[in-house]
Design an enzyme around this catalytic site. Structure first.
Site, mmCIF file in Angstrom:
data_model
loop_
_atom_site.group_PDB
_atom_site.id
_atom_site.type_symbol
_atom_site.label_atom_id
_atom_site.label_comp_id
_atom_site.label_asym_id
_atom_site.label_seq_id
_atom_site.Cartn_x
_atom_site.Cartn_y
_atom_site.Cartn_z
ATOM 1 N N TYR A 437 0.815 -1.227 0.000
ATOM 2 C CA TYR A 437 0.000 0.000 0.000
ATOM 3 C C TYR A 437 0.845 1.271 0.000
ATOM 4 O O TYR A 437 2.050 1.232 0.171
ATOM 5 C CB TYR A 437 -1.046 0.002 1.103
ATOM 6 C CG TYR A 437 -0.654 -0.182 2.548
ATOM 7 C CD1 TYR A 437 0.623 0.015 3.026
ATOM 8 C CD2 TYR A 437 -1.639 -0.549 3.474
ATOM 9 C CE1 TYR A 437 0.921 -0.139 4.362
ATOM 10 C CE2 TYR A 437 -1.347 -0.718 4.809
ATOM 11 C CZ TYR A 437 -0.061 -0.501 5.246
ATOM 12 O OH TYR A 437 0.232 -0.655 6.578
ATOM 13 N N GLU A 438 0.164 2.387 -0.252
ATOM 14 C CA GLU A 438 0.795 3.699 -0.472
ATOM 15 C C GLU A 438 1.775 3.669 -1.645
ATOM 16 O O GLU A 438 2.806 4.327 -1.640
ATOM 17 C CB GLU A 438 1.504 4.184 0.805
ATOM 18 C CG GLU A 438 0.600 4.366 1.993
ATOM 19 C CD GLU A 438 -0.608 5.233 1.695
ATOM 20 O OE1 GLU A 438 -0.540 6.088 0.773
ATOM 21 O OE2 GLU A 438 -1.645 5.078 2.369
ATOM 22 N N GLY A 439 1.426 2.927 -2.685
ATOM 23 C CA GLY A 439 2.289 2.770 -3.844
ATOM 24 C C GLY A 439 3.182 1.575 -3.636
ATOM 25 O O GLY A 439 4.019 1.560 -2.733
#
Length: 578
Positions: A437-439
């Site tokens: 997550y978050e890229g």
């Protein structure tokens, strides 16, 4: 197993890697005196260990539940969150104008490190709020700041970020959520929001009084792709002019994801505007939403990198405790053939030292990055450039080592690590989301070799690595690694195609991260050079392990980083897929 805050390690990293004493020389951060820094580190460590850590296991076993449209957490979570807010931990680096303490971001990282090591799933709640505060402070109108920031800063309200949609995934430009302007009536000049978002961390719950959703949506006639995205603030409950809460907005959690780990973090599918009455406010300029959201995402990526440190520390502590207690077999190289604790066996010792070296290295990189962020806040453009450079390294390598350390922790436990009763498996399950997550970490690596490597034609990276070479002194493995980073980076800038750079981006990111982490560990060791304490001796041994084993491994990644993309496309896609 209980959590024991590594306060001495944290204070050393803040002092040496973040340079927090130098930050306190500025007027803005003058309150961050050594006494204040130690008091905060000790206080949040005690709070996390006493109130959040005991909830970690029950949160994993019971998880968050959606019952009759309400997201519920296990007993104890509401009280623990209330105490967190009451004691002011959420406001550490919040803007003073809105009730925050205005302390360095570095100290906020320390708060989150302790809370996350105690209870990673629970810590996602305040972690996302930090990003919401930053996005609204940077891009919101004065009215929006006055309306939302005081409650977000205190923690009475929590915040979320809403990007992902089922059909879009990481391609944010493909989102379909819409926003239509309201011309008149009670909500004139606001917008009607309609659409669905997935993977919304702490998207709904009852711990905070209100939830402030930051939602990406497309306005009528907006350009295609990412250029046509706008950002909206959409509260769970409407906020009246006097700041009190009004009726519920037209939004809801449709379901909760059934996840591999972080079970106490409600990961929601959110629906906006089922009844066409979901009201939001535009944040910043129309079609500039992605730029505003990236303000929040940059902060969140640092904090996700922090999660690698958190889960590494917790797994290390549990594995160390088990290795000291588990008696099995005689030491092969010893004269005494009596069974010994497994910590005496060479391979277990290797595993524990690797866990420690990786965790302390990631912590050193975390606080170095945080210190550069704080210097950027004070107007140091060069420091801000270094912070931007380090963010993808921290997020990618930090979370990768979190998974590795948690996996080694399971290995130290042997068969007992593979059963749920010991809790070692929970750390591994919880850690696995952080590289996603978050890229994803692949996106972080791509960011490093495209946007970040391109800063000043590579000179931001090359200057950092050249400084590491100068400081390495007689530590040849560290100097060789930094030189390899420069050589590989110059090849990427001057010779490699875009496909070649992307093909080598992941190993290159690891190389650079290990170089910076090793540099900062050497600086920690030098700061303790005159000390003969057990703490100092352990640091020396840990740094030596890092330089002897981890730095050479990273240097060996250079060939992979420069291998190019040709072999990745040597097979037709159908043949590759079998």
């Amino acid at each position: 197993m209980n959590y024991s805050p590594p306060t001495q390690e944290q204070v050393l990293a803040m002092r040496v890697c973040a340079g927090i004493e130098q930050l306190a020389e500025s007027e803005r951060f003058e309150a961050a005196t050594p006494d204040m820094v130690e008091a905060i580190a000790e206080g949040i460590g005690q709070f996390a260990a006493g109130e959040w850590a005991p909830l970690n296991r029950v949160g994993d076993l019971e998880g968050a539940k959606l019952e009759n449209g309400v997201v519920r957490l296990p007993d104890g979570y509401k009280e623990a969150y209330d105490h967190y807010v009451e004691q002011g931990w959420n406001s550490i680096d919040g803007p003073a104008a809105y009730g925050g303490q205005g302390l360095p971001f570095t100290l906020s990282c320390n708060v989150l490190e302790n809370l996350g090591a105690a209870n990673m799933a629970f810590n996602l709640l305040p972690m996302l709020s930090v990003g919401s505060i930053e996005a609204l402070e940077a891009h919101g109108s004065q009215e929006q700041k006055d309306r939302y920031l005081p409650k977000l800063v205190s923690g009475a309200w929590s915040g979320t970020m809403n990007l992902t949609e089922p059909q879009a995934g990481s391609d944010v430009g493909a989102l379909r959520t819409t926003a239509h302007p309201i011309a008149d009536g009670e909500h004139a000049s606001k917008w009607r929001i309609k659409g669905q978002k997935i993977y919304i961390t702490w998207g709904d719950h009852e711990l905070a009084e209100n939830i402030v959703h930051l939602v990406l949506a497309r306005t009528p006639d907006a350009p295609e792709g990412s250029r046509g995205i706008s950002l909206f603030v959409v509260p769970k409950y409407h906020v009246k002019d006097d700041g009190s809460l009004g009726p519920r907005n037209d939004l809801r959690a449709v379901s909760l994801e059934h996840k591999l780990g972080i079970n106490a973090s409600p990961t929601c599918v959110m629906s906006y505007g089922d009844n066409d009455e979901c009201i939001g406010e535009l944040v910043g300029a129309e079609n500039r939403g992605l730029a505003a959201m990236f303000t929040m995402m940059n902060n969140a990526r640092i904090n996700v990198g922090n999660q690698g440190v958190q889960i590494g520390e917790r797994a290390l502590q549990q594995a160390s405790g088990y290795a000291a207690e588990r008696v099995q077999s005689a030491r092969a190289g010893g004269a005494d053939k009596s069974p010994v604790a497994i910590v005496e066996h060479p391979d277990v010792r290797r595993m524990l030292l690797r866990m420690r070296a990786l965790t302390e290295g990631a912590r050193a990189l975390l606080y170095y990055t945080a210190g550069q962020v704080d210097r950027g806040t004070l107007g140091d453009a060069a420091a801000q450039a270094r912070a931007d450079l380090c963010v993808p390294m921290l997020k990618a390598w930090g979370t990768d080592i979190g998974v590795e350390v948690a996996s080694i922790g399971v290995q130290v436990h042997g068969g007992m690590g593979f059963v749920e009763e010991t809790g070692a498996a929970q750390h591994y399950r919880d850690a696995r989301i952080a590289p996603i997550y978050e890229g994803t970490n692949g996106i972080q690596a791509a960011d490093l070799v495209t946007r970040k490597l391109g800063m000043e034609s590579g000179e931001v990276l090359f200057g950092l690595m050249q400084e590491i070479v100068r400081d390495a002194g007689e530590e040849s493995t560290l100097a060789d690694l930094a030189k390899a980073c420069v050589e590989t980076g110059r090849w990427m800038v001057s010779e490699a195609s875009l496909d070649d750079r992307l093909a080598g981006s992941v190993p290159f990111t690891a190389m650079c991260a290990v170089a910076v982490a090793g540099w900062q560990l050497v600086r920690q060791r030098e700061a303790l050079a005159q000390e003969g304490t057990g703490f100092a001796n352990r640091k020396r041994a840990t740094v030596r392990f890092f330089l002897n084993r981890i730095a050479p491994e990273a240097s060996g990644l250079s060939a992979s980083a420069k291998a190019g993309a040709e072999d990745l496309y040597s097979l037709e896609t159908d043949t590759l897929l079998g």
